[in-house]
Enzyme design. Structure first.
Site, PDB file in Angstrom:
ATOM      1  N   CYS A  57      98.822  -3.741  53.124  1.00  5.98           N
ATOM      2  CA  CYS A  57      98.598  -3.391  54.483  1.00  5.98           C
ATOM      3  C   CYS A  57      99.850  -3.819  55.556  1.00  5.98           C
ATOM      4  O   CYS A  57      99.619  -4.855  56.346  1.00  5.98           O
ATOM      5  CB  CYS A  57      97.542  -4.053  55.149  1.00  5.98           C
ATOM      6  SG  CYS A  57      96.071  -3.425  54.288  1.00  5.98           S
ATOM      7  N   GLU A  64      94.740 -14.773  53.314  1.00  4.97           N
ATOM      8  CA  GLU A  64      94.836 -14.127  52.103  1.00  4.97           C
ATOM      9  C   GLU A  64      96.404 -14.498  51.556  1.00  4.97           C
ATOM     10  O   GLU A  64      97.352 -14.853  52.270  1.00  4.97           O
ATOM     11  CB  GLU A  64      94.828 -12.425  52.372  1.00  4.97           C
ATOM     12  CG  GLU A  64      93.680 -12.099  52.504  1.00  4.97           C
ATOM     13  CD  GLU A  64      93.573 -10.517  52.460  1.00  4.97           C
ATOM     14  OE1 GLU A  64      92.577 -10.204  52.649  1.00  4.97           O
ATOM     15  OE2 GLU A  64      94.801 -10.265  52.328  1.00  4.97           O
TER      16      GLU A  64
END
Ligand code: SAH
Length: 417
Positions: free
Chosen positions: A387, A135
């Site tokens: 996160c 990502e």
């Protein structure tokens, strides 16, 4: 970046269906199709070799490399046919032998706060196998935009508070795949000079190597990628705007300064070896004193080029006032910034985030010692971008300001800009 990386297939499927998500890149070329070598990620020298292999005369190489470099990294082109500064004959030869490929964008997610997260697929190990996924996350702020990129697929570090720590290392991305994350981001943001945007008005102004993995365990590829990213005739992001975050791979820290010359961030997270051994198991190999010595000797470190110490706030683990005072004592004499990171829980995570009052008090001790003590503002929570690592190292708010906002806004972490 740990938690956000694990986008389940269900989530992906629903992400594809919902409103703003599937804005695909204008260049959805899969990486290295049909086995042709990818030109992205090659140094100028290696590009020169590639051109020589096509039979170009040696005295033309420098100029042709410059033209290719400009096409790939300044203009963002990936189709040789569009590279009209090159002769038709050369374009045809290039087309036959090489590709200019980025990782494939699988999903794009947009947060209400403007944060964008891209799930990217890399080339598979063997043809026909699914490629591993990483990502990249873009965090826009007033006057700057930070792109967080990944240096490994998975990790060997096993930090128990990090979701990536629970994932096995799959492989090290190539230099091209690291640079490719920026190329895909610029595609998706429409940031190339030929688009309708003013090219001086940049969207990605900063890079943080704070995604998945340990950049110093993929040192050569990270170094080569950052050389390309900072090249003044291409992507032109200066090394001062690039921050590499390490868990503390001490033997590689000197080389990071001398061979890359970027800004350094260190995941400290604890002030004694006993706690750090648990939170960052690499500490057993390279304990705090050795790590801080390496920081003191980091080439180029100065008050103008401070090292960022990241400190994740874990309830009852590392968040006491005594810890705060010890942190200040430990960092004495090192040109340092401190980033307090509210822990980002993930499903099954064995820790909780410290409460705001505790973070406030901790930040006050750090503030009084003369540090700006920014607390990183979680961004993109609605898309699980934040996160852990995936928030801007530059999104800073004093704990007191954050606390006020948190009291007035139902979800301050998303609505704050
Ligand atoms: N391996 C490198 C870079 C990746 S992690 C490193 O350890 O620095 C980037 C940052 O996010 C690190 O400081 C990491 O400790 C932190 N981090 C990881 N998971 C987190 C979580 N769940 N909540 C808050 N911070 C987290």
């Amino acid at each position: 970046m740990a938690t956000s990386l694990d986008i389940s297939h269900e989530k992906r499927a629903s992400a594809r269906q919902s409103g703003p998500l599937p804005a695909l890149a204008p260049h959805p070329a899969p990486d290295a199709p049909a086995g042709k070598p990818n030109l992205v990620g090659l140094s100028r020298e290696a590009l020169g070799e590639a051109l020589l292999s096509l039979g170009l005369p040696r005295n033309q190489i420098r100029m042709r490399v410059g033209q290719l470099w400009n096409a790939i990294y300044h203009r963002g082109l990936s189709d040789f046919a569009d590279m009209t500064t090159l002769s038709r004959e050369l374009r045809a030869k290039l087309e036959e032998a090489f590709v200019v490929a980025r990782p494939e964008m699988v999903v794009e997610q947009k947060s209400v706060d403007g944060t964008r997260k891209w799930l990217l697929r890399l080339a598979p190990e063997k043809p026909g196998m699914p490629g591993p996924e990483i990502e990249a996350v873009y965090i826009p702020e007033e006057g700057r935009g930070t792109l967080c990129i990944s240096s490994q697929v998975g990790s060997t570090l096993t930090c128990p508070f990090s979701h990536t720590g629970t994932q096995k290392l799959v492989r090290n991305p190539t230099a091209g795949e690291i640079v490719g994350q920026l190329l895909v981001a610029r595609d998706a943001l429409g940031e190339w000079p030929d688009s309708s945007r003013n090219s001086n008005d940049r969207l990605v102004t900063n890079i943080v190597m704070m995604g998945m993995g340990e950049p110093l365990y993929n040192f050569e590829n990270v170094r080569d990628a950052l050389d390309i990213v900072s090249d003044g005739e291409g992507l032109s992001l200066s090394k001062r705007r690039i921050t590499l975050s390490t868990s503390g791979v001490v033997p590689m820290i000197e080389r990071t300064g001398s061979e890359i010359g970027c800004m350094l961030a260190v995941s400290l997270h604890a002030v004694n070896d006993e706690t750090r051994d648990r939170l960052v198991p690499l500490n057993k190999k390279y304990p705090i004193a050795e790590l801080l010595d390496a920081c003191r000797n980091y080439p180029g470190v100065s008050n103008a080029r401070r090292i960022t110490f990241e400190y994740v706030m874990l309830k009852g683990v590392n968040d006491s006032l005594a810890d705060a005072r010890e942190l200040v004592r430990l960092l004495k004499g090192i040109p340092a910034k401190i980033n307090l990171i509210p822990f980002n829980p993930w499903p099954g995570s064995p820790y909780e985030c410290s409460d705001w009052a505790t973070i406030e008090k901790f930040a006050d001790v750090v503030n009084r010692a003369g540090y700006a003590s920014p607390v990183r503002t979680p961004r993109g929570r609605d898309i699980m971008a934040a996160c852990g690592q995936l928030k801007s190292e530059t999104v800073k708010a004093r704990a007191s300001e954050r606390f006020k906002t948190a009291q007035t806004a139902p979800d301050a972490s998303i609505s704050e800009s």
